[in-house]
Design an enzyme around this catalytic site. Structure first.
Site, short mmCIF file in Angstrom:
data_model
loop_
_atom_site.label_atom_id
_atom_site.label_comp_id
_atom_site.label_asym_id
_atom_site.label_seq_id
_atom_site.Cartn_x
_atom_site.Cartn_y
_atom_site.Cartn_z
N HIS A 119 0.76 -1.30 0.39
CA HIS A 119 -0.09 0.01 -0.03
C HIS A 119 0.93 1.21 -0.34
O HIS A 119 0.25 2.25 0.33
CB HIS A 119 -0.85 -0.06 0.88
CG HIS A 119 -0.10 -0.45 2.25
ND1 HIS A 119 -1.00 0.18 3.62
CD2 HIS A 119 1.17 -0.82 3.09
CE1 HIS A 119 -0.09 -0.34 4.67
NE2 HIS A 119 0.97 -0.14 3.99
N HIS A 120 1.88 1.55 0.17
CA HIS A 120 2.59 2.42 -0.02
C HIS A 120 3.43 3.00 -1.39
O HIS A 120 3.82 3.91 -1.51
CB HIS A 120 4.00 2.21 0.88
CG HIS A 120 3.96 2.04 2.17
ND1 HIS A 120 3.18 2.75 2.79
CD2 HIS A 120 4.33 1.08 3.15
CE1 HIS A 120 3.26 2.49 4.57
NE2 HIS A 120 3.83 1.57 4.27
N ALA A 121 3.05 2.11 -2.07
CA ALA A 121 3.44 2.46 -3.86
C ALA A 121 1.99 3.40 -4.31
O ALA A 121 1.52 3.07 -4.87
CB ALA A 121 3.66 0.36 -4.38
N ASP A 162 -0.41 4.82 2.18
CA ASP A 162 -0.39 6.48 1.58
C ASP A 162 -0.72 6.29 -0.12
O ASP A 162 -0.53 7.08 -0.10
CB ASP A 162 0.80 6.82 2.38
CG ASP A 162 1.93 6.65 2.06
OD1 ASP A 162 2.04 4.95 2.03
OD2 ASP A 162 3.26 7.19 1.86
#
Length: 316
Positions: A119-121, A162
């Site tokens: 989920h940070h990509a 993010d």
């Protein structure tokens, strides 16, 4: 048994001593097989996500940089993994796994990947051990195919989702909900549709009370065609990159609430394993298996009616 997706390529080759616990993927698969959770037919094996599919959520130059092993050094540092063929293959396999799990969830009501939750990509870069945002790619693909319209992302990893929030910041067809540790990575938070920041040391009772106050009304309000659930186990009190204090029982209760709430309303739900950082790989894999055990327990009841006692990890 609810379908479970796995591919041997989920485990990439890493430099000796690297802090990402890559062996957890193969160990999780072995544990699930030993418990019979994939069922008689075994795991569902995904295809690798194509470059065109990856471009649904990522910039073309970034996709090519990953696959052609030509990423700029600053992006490689942000990702925290080598820009190698093995890591690129793993990222494509994991994304393909979440796509397949989403398709299977639409057919069976629930399905889980043994990887995913990167989920940070974001569109033009990876970060925080995340190369391709598998949930974002899968959501965009299923929407493009006309299989779903409204999507809800329930991200309960200890770190804010993010990258997912930034990919969908101008897209009302994907609602992003992240409940995470306030003082944890990333330091510069994104603006998701609903962000709930928890103080350090939040325990089972406070965590579940907060979730109970949000989730049922949120699902009713968004009324999604599909839910992606990031079941990161890094909120656990023993996780070396978390700052919260959940126990195994608390994580099991969390899983039962999220999956049960979806199934009760007959909304298909996809489980991805998200983050978990424990040097004891057996203990970590067992913690990740709570997602798959809970899915199996709920599928054995009537349309996701919550079980009286959430399934706990076996003793190690």
């Amino acid at each position: 048994m609810p379908p479970i997706v796995h591919h041997p390529a989920f485990r990439a080759e890493m430099p000796p001593g690297h802090r990402f616990p890559m062996d957890k993927f193969s160990r999780l698969a072995s544990l699930l097989e030993a418990e019979g959770l994939p069922g008689p037919a075994g795991f569902h094996k995904p295809e690798f996500a194509s470059l065109d599919v990856l471009r649904l959520a990522h910039a073309d130059d970034y996709v090519r940089g990953v696959v052609e092993l030509s990423l700029p050094p600053d992006i490689v540092r942000r990702i925290g993994m080598p820009n190698s063929e093995s890591v690129a293959t793993r990222a494509r396999a994991a994304t393909g796994g979440t796509i397949l799990a989403a398709r299977l969830a639409l057919e069976h009501g629930i399905a889980c990947n043994t990887a995913g939750g990167s989920h940070h990509a974001e569109a033009a870069s990876g970060a925080g051990f995340c190369v391709f945002n598998d949930v974002a790619v899968a959501a965009r693909l299923l929407q493009a195919e006309g299989r779903v319209s409204q999507v809800l992302v329930v991200d309960l990893d200890v770190h804010q989702g993010d990258g997912t929030a930034r990919i969908f910041e101008d897209d009302p067809s994907v609602f992003t909900f992240s409940m995470h540790a306030e003082k944890n990575f990333p330091h510069r938070k994104a603006a998701g549709d609903l962000d709930v920041e928890l103080p350090d040391g939040t325990d089972d009772g406070a965590y579940l009370d907060r979730l109970d106050a949000i989730l049922p009304d949120l699902i009713a309000r968004v009324d999604p065609d599909l839910v992606f659930f990031n079941a990161g186990v890094d909120p656990h009190t023993d996780d070396k990159l978390g700052r919260l204090s959940l126990t195994n029982a608390g994580i099991a209760a969390r899983e039962a609430r999220v999956l049960g709430a979806c199934l009760e309303r007959e909304i298909p739900v996809v489980g991805v394993i998200g983050g978990g950082y424990d040097p004891d790989i057996d203990r970590l894999a067992d913690r990740h298996a709570i997602l798959h055990r809970t899915a199996a327990a709920l599928a054995a009841t009537k349309k996701g009616r919550p079980v009286a006692e959430p399934p706990l990890p076996r003793a190690i």
